[in-house]
Design a protein around this motif. Structure first.
Motif, PDB file in Angstrom:
ATOM      1  N   UNK A 139       7.871  19.880 -23.227  1.00 42.20           N
ATOM      2  CA  UNK A 139       6.731  19.634 -24.101  1.00 42.20           C
ATOM      3  C   UNK A 139       5.689  20.724 -23.882  1.00 42.20           C
ATOM      4  N   UNK A 140       4.782  20.869 -24.844  1.00 41.65           N
ATOM      5  CA  UNK A 140       3.694  21.830 -24.694  1.00 41.65           C
ATOM      6  C   UNK A 140       2.876  21.553 -23.444  1.00 41.65           C
ATOM      7  N   UNK A 141       2.674  20.280 -23.146  1.00 41.70           N
ATOM      8  CA  UNK A 141       1.920  19.898 -21.954  1.00 41.70           C
ATOM      9  C   UNK A 141       2.643  20.329 -20.673  1.00 41.70           C
ATOM     10  N   UNK A 142       3.950  20.101 -20.618  1.00 41.48           N
ATOM     11  CA  UNK A 142       4.728  20.494 -19.441  1.00 41.48           C
ATOM     12  C   UNK A 142       4.720  22.012 -19.268  1.00 41.48           C
ATOM     13  N   UNK A 143       4.815  22.748 -20.357  1.00 38.40           N
ATOM     14  CA  UNK A 143       4.765  24.217 -20.290  1.00 38.40           C
ATOM     15  C   UNK A 143       3.416  24.657 -19.739  1.00 38.40           C
TER      16      UNK A 143
END
Length: 176
Positions: free
Chosen positions: A39-43
């Motif tokens: 996810x964008x958050x994990x990245x």
């Protein structure tokens, strides 16, 4: 310890079997596919910036390592007969000692595999390898909202020094 050929089977909290093994140069495609599933958050939590894909240079850096100054492990599952990377961790020496005594660590676990104990398993194996190779202290930097990763480090029973600075948590994790 033969770190280049490190390989062990572990069970996650949900009973899934996962192979923890040394990264190999041929894992580039697995890293690229795994990155697409983050996810964008994990990245952002892992790279402290937004990005759409890993560059060829980043894939090379992630998979072509010396297993002395840089040690990296992957978590691999067998899904419908296909091997799939679901997590990775590494340490990179930050001193000039030979062997290195201090190293920075980093972890990535695919969103679908978080909260199953994989981060803790990866950390345990990376710590065991580090200790066996003479590393005395790991350093980690994470965003202050990354409570899950902080919990992985602080729940180990190891001495951990924490400093918060500009929205980041800086950890010194003592292996000895």
């Amino acid at each position: 310890m033969d770190v280049k050929n490190y390989w062990v089977v572990e069970k996650l909290k949900d009973g899934s079997e996962v192979v923890i093994r040394a990264v190999r140069a041929e894992d580039k495609d697995g890293f690229a596919k795994g990155f697409e599933q983050l996810s964008g958050e994990a990245i952002y939590r892992r790279f402290f910036s937004h990005k759409k894909q890993l560059s060829e240079e980043e894939l090379k850096t992630a998979t072509e390592i010396d297993f002395v100054r840089v040690v990296a492990l992957v978590a691999e599952i067998n899904e419908d007969g296909e091997k799939k990377l679901i997590g990775a961790c590494r340490y990179v020496a930050i001193d000039t000692n030979d062997p290195p005594r201090h190293a920075e660590i980093a972890f990535t676990v695919l969103d679908a595999w978080q909260d199953k104990g994989l981060g803790k398993i990866l950390f345990r194996h990376l710590s065991d390898i580090g200790r066996a190779c003479g590393v005395e202290k790991f350093k980690a930097v994470m965003l202050s909202e990354n409570r899950g990763m902080k919990k992985v480090f602080t729940s180990t029973g190891l001495k951990v020094n924490t400093k918060v600075e500009d929205g980041e948590i800086h950890l010194d994790i003592h292996l000895k």
